[in-house]
Design a protein around this motif. Structure first.
Motif, PDB file in Angstrom:
ATOM      1  N   ILE A 262       0.831  -1.206   0.000  1.00 25.52           N
ATOM      2  CA  ILE A 262       0.000   0.000   0.000  1.00 25.52           C
ATOM      3  C   ILE A 262       0.870   1.261   0.000  1.00 25.52           C
ATOM      4  N   HIS A 263       0.608   2.132  -0.959  1.00 24.48           N
ATOM      5  CA  HIS A 263       1.354   3.389  -1.070  1.00 24.48           C
ATOM      6  C   HIS A 263       0.411   4.517  -1.489  1.00 24.48           C
ATOM      7  N   GLN A 264       0.955   5.740  -1.511  1.00 25.61           N
ATOM      8  CA  GLN A 264       0.231   6.909  -2.001  1.00 25.61           C
ATOM      9  C   GLN A 264       1.099   7.608  -3.035  1.00 25.61           C
ATOM     10  N   ASN A 265       0.456   8.213  -4.016  1.00 26.45           N
ATOM     11  CA  ASN A 265       1.152   8.870  -5.103  1.00 26.45           C
ATOM     12  C   ASN A 265       1.271  10.375  -4.843  1.00 26.45           C
ATOM     13  N   ILE A 266       2.142  11.004  -5.604  1.00 25.90           N
ATOM     14  CA  ILE A 266       2.297  12.457  -5.519  1.00 25.90           C
ATOM     15  C   ILE A 266       2.862  12.952  -6.853  1.00 25.90           C
ATOM     16  N   TYR A 267       2.498  14.167  -7.226  1.00 27.14           N
ATOM     17  CA  TYR A 267       2.995  14.748  -8.473  1.00 27.14           C
ATOM     18  C   TYR A 267       3.091  16.252  -8.301  1.00 27.14           C
ATOM     19  N   GLN A 268       3.912  16.869  -9.123  1.00 24.99           N
ATOM     20  CA  GLN A 268       4.115  18.320  -8.994  1.00 24.99           C
ATOM     21  C   GLN A 268       2.870  19.118  -9.367  1.00 24.99           C
ATOM     22  N   SER A 269       1.996  18.512 -10.173  1.00 25.62           N
ATOM     23  CA  SER A 269       0.739  19.162 -10.527  1.00 25.62           C
ATOM     24  C   SER A 269      -0.390  18.607  -9.671  1.00 25.62           C
ATOM     25  N   ALA A 270      -1.263  19.498  -9.207  1.00 26.84           N
ATOM     26  CA  ALA A 270      -2.367  19.081  -8.338  1.00 26.84           C
ATOM     27  C   ALA A 270      -3.532  18.474  -9.113  1.00 26.84           C
ATOM     28  N   ARG A 271      -3.472  18.473 -10.439  1.00 27.25           N
ATOM     29  CA  ARG A 271      -4.643  18.055 -11.219  1.00 27.25           C
ATOM     30  C   ARG A 271      -4.774  16.541 -11.329  1.00 27.25           C
ATOM     31  N   TYR A 272      -3.704  15.807 -11.051  1.00 27.13           N
ATOM     32  CA  TYR A 272      -3.765  14.355 -11.195  1.00 27.13           C
ATOM     33  C   TYR A 272      -4.370  13.696  -9.970  1.00 27.13           C
ATOM     34  N   ARG A 273      -5.178  12.644 -10.215  1.00 24.98           N
ATOM     35  CA  ARG A 273      -5.804  11.906  -9.136  1.00 24.98           C
ATOM     36  C   ARG A 273      -6.117  10.486  -9.612  1.00 24.98           C
ATOM     37  N   GLY A 274      -6.508   9.629  -8.671  1.00 26.79           N
ATOM     38  CA  GLY A 274      -6.923   8.273  -9.031  1.00 26.79           C
ATOM     39  C   GLY A 274      -5.933   7.196  -8.628  1.00 26.79           C
ATOM     40  N   ALA A 275      -6.457   6.087  -8.143  1.00 28.55           N
ATOM     41  CA  ALA A 275      -5.634   4.949  -7.741  1.00 28.55           C
ATOM     42  C   ALA A 275      -5.127   4.196  -8.966  1.00 28.55           C
ATOM     43  N   GLN A 276      -3.940   3.614  -8.832  1.00 26.20           N
ATOM     44  CA  GLN A 276      -3.390   2.794  -9.910  1.00 26.20           C
ATOM     45  C   GLN A 276      -2.643   1.615  -9.301  1.00 26.20           C
ATOM     46  N   VAL A 277      -2.750   0.467  -9.963  1.00 26.51           N
ATOM     47  CA  VAL A 277      -2.139  -0.772  -9.482  1.00 26.51           C
ATOM     48  C   VAL A 277      -0.946  -1.120 -10.364  1.00 26.51           C
ATOM     49  N   PHE A 278       0.161  -1.510  -9.716  1.00 24.89           N
ATOM     50  CA  PHE A 278       1.381  -1.868 -10.426  1.00 24.89           C
ATOM     51  C   PHE A 278       1.769  -3.314 -10.117  1.00 24.89           C
ATOM     52  N   TYR A 279       2.481  -3.922 -11.048  1.00 25.49           N
ATOM     53  CA  TYR A 279       2.940  -5.296 -10.894  1.00 25.49           C
ATOM     54  C   TYR A 279       4.318  -5.408 -11.530  1.00 25.49           C
ATOM     55  N   ALA A 280       5.075  -6.440 -11.149  1.00 23.67           N
ATOM     56  CA  ALA A 280       6.400  -6.650 -11.731  1.00 23.67           C
ATOM     57  C   ALA A 280       6.403  -7.793 -12.726  1.00 23.67           C
ATOM     58  N   ASP A 281       5.743  -8.892 -12.379  1.00 23.45           N
ATOM     59  CA  ASP A 281       5.730 -10.081 -13.223  1.00 23.45           C
ATOM     60  C   ASP A 281       4.347 -10.269 -13.839  1.00 23.45           C
ATOM     61  N   SER A 282       4.273 -10.176 -15.150  1.00 20.25           N
ATOM     62  CA  SER A 282       2.978 -10.263 -15.842  1.00 20.25           C
ATOM     63  C   SER A 282       2.302 -11.601 -15.645  1.00 20.25           C
ATOM     64  N   GLU A 283       3.068 -12.682 -15.714  1.00 16.82           N
ATOM     65  CA  GLU A 283       2.485 -14.019 -15.654  1.00 16.82           C
ATOM     66  C   GLU A 283       1.836 -14.301 -14.304  1.00 16.82           C
ATOM     67  N   THR A 284       2.531 -13.935 -13.225  1.00 18.77           N
ATOM     68  CA  THR A 284       2.017 -14.262 -11.900  1.00 18.77           C
ATOM     69  C   THR A 284       1.079 -13.206 -11.327  1.00 18.77           C
ATOM     70  N   SER A 285       1.244 -11.951 -11.736  1.00 17.60           N
ATOM     71  CA  SER A 285       0.599 -10.866 -11.005  1.00 17.60           C
ATOM     72  C   SER A 285      -0.383  -9.988 -11.787  1.00 17.60           C
TER      73      SER A 285
END
Length: 243
Positions: free
Chosen positions: A136-159
């Protein structure tokens, strides 16, 4: 047709989790150990979900526009997710349960502590048999206009299948979110040094004033936890041919 069935599943599961979660959080707030242990009858007795609340201690991670470090928000969502999994009998392991770093006592500088912390998290995760990691993490960006959760993975086959299920579930919490699961950068140490199924969830942007307030809200944190719990249950059921 399949997508419609999944959306129906997610909607019902999320609603149920939020309703049940409120009662479970009440039990937890009472400090009633017997009541809490009664929630944990095993459903997936051969699997363990490792829940990683990112950062902690001196490493607070990203800081919101209102001055709140992500480490506390990560932990709040992780603890709610742990509780909801308990309602469904899913075995879990929380990498941290308080605002601390997991570094070795020999680490002195902040850089040494961060490096040690990550290596220790990897070792903990790798020591768990049949593990699935949800970080679990939180994102941040220099512009305040971006929002929304996003999911990341490392291995395509397993994850990737779990990452897609989680992204779909999070879209029910925030229907305007059009983000898609993405392969994580090779520079992210933890995700690229473990061998189990794993997703890293950036739950939102602390740099967006509106989303910052939502992410600090216990009610919204519970919805995020409910979505991730429902996604895991749906993924497991799809692997067993239930859906």
């Amino acid at each position: 047709m399949k997508n419609a069935a999944w959306q129906k599943f997610f909607s019902r599961t999320l609603a149920l989790l939020v309703l049940l979660g409120g009662g479970a959080l009440f039990l937890l707030s009472r400090g009633d150990g017997e009541a809490c242990s009664a929630l944990s009858a095993a459903r997936f007795d051969t699997e363990t979900v490792v829940i990683d609340a990112g950062h902690g201690g001196e490493d607070g991670g990203a800081v919101s526009v209102t001055g709140v470090p992500e480490s506390g928000i990560n932990l709040a969502i992780a603890q709610k997710l742990d509780l909801l999994f308990g309602l469904y009998g899913v075995r879990t392991e929380l990498l941290r349960t308080e605002d601390i770093s997991l570094h070795d006592s020999s680490a002195e500088t902040l850089r040494e502590k961060k490096t040690s912390d990550l290596k220790n998290r990897v070792a903990r995760i790798e020591s768990v048999e049949n593990a699935t990691l949800i970080s679990i993490h939180q994102n941040i960006y220099q512009s305040a206009r971006y929002r929304g959760a996003q999911v990341f993975y490392a291995d395509s086959e397993t994850s990737l299948p779990l990452a897609q299920a989680a992204q779909d579930a999070l879209r029910l919490v925030d229907p305007d979110n059009t983000r898609k699961p993405a392969k994580i950068s090779e520079s992210v140490y933890l995700m690229n040094h473990i061998t189990c199924r794993a997703i890293l969830v950036e739950c939102g942007f602390l740099s967006n004033p509106e989303e910052d307030l939502l992410l600090q809200s216990p009610a919204y944190q519970l919805k995020l936890a409910g979505a991730l719990c429902g996604a895991y249950l749906q993924y497991q059921d799809s692997q067993q041919g239930v859906l």
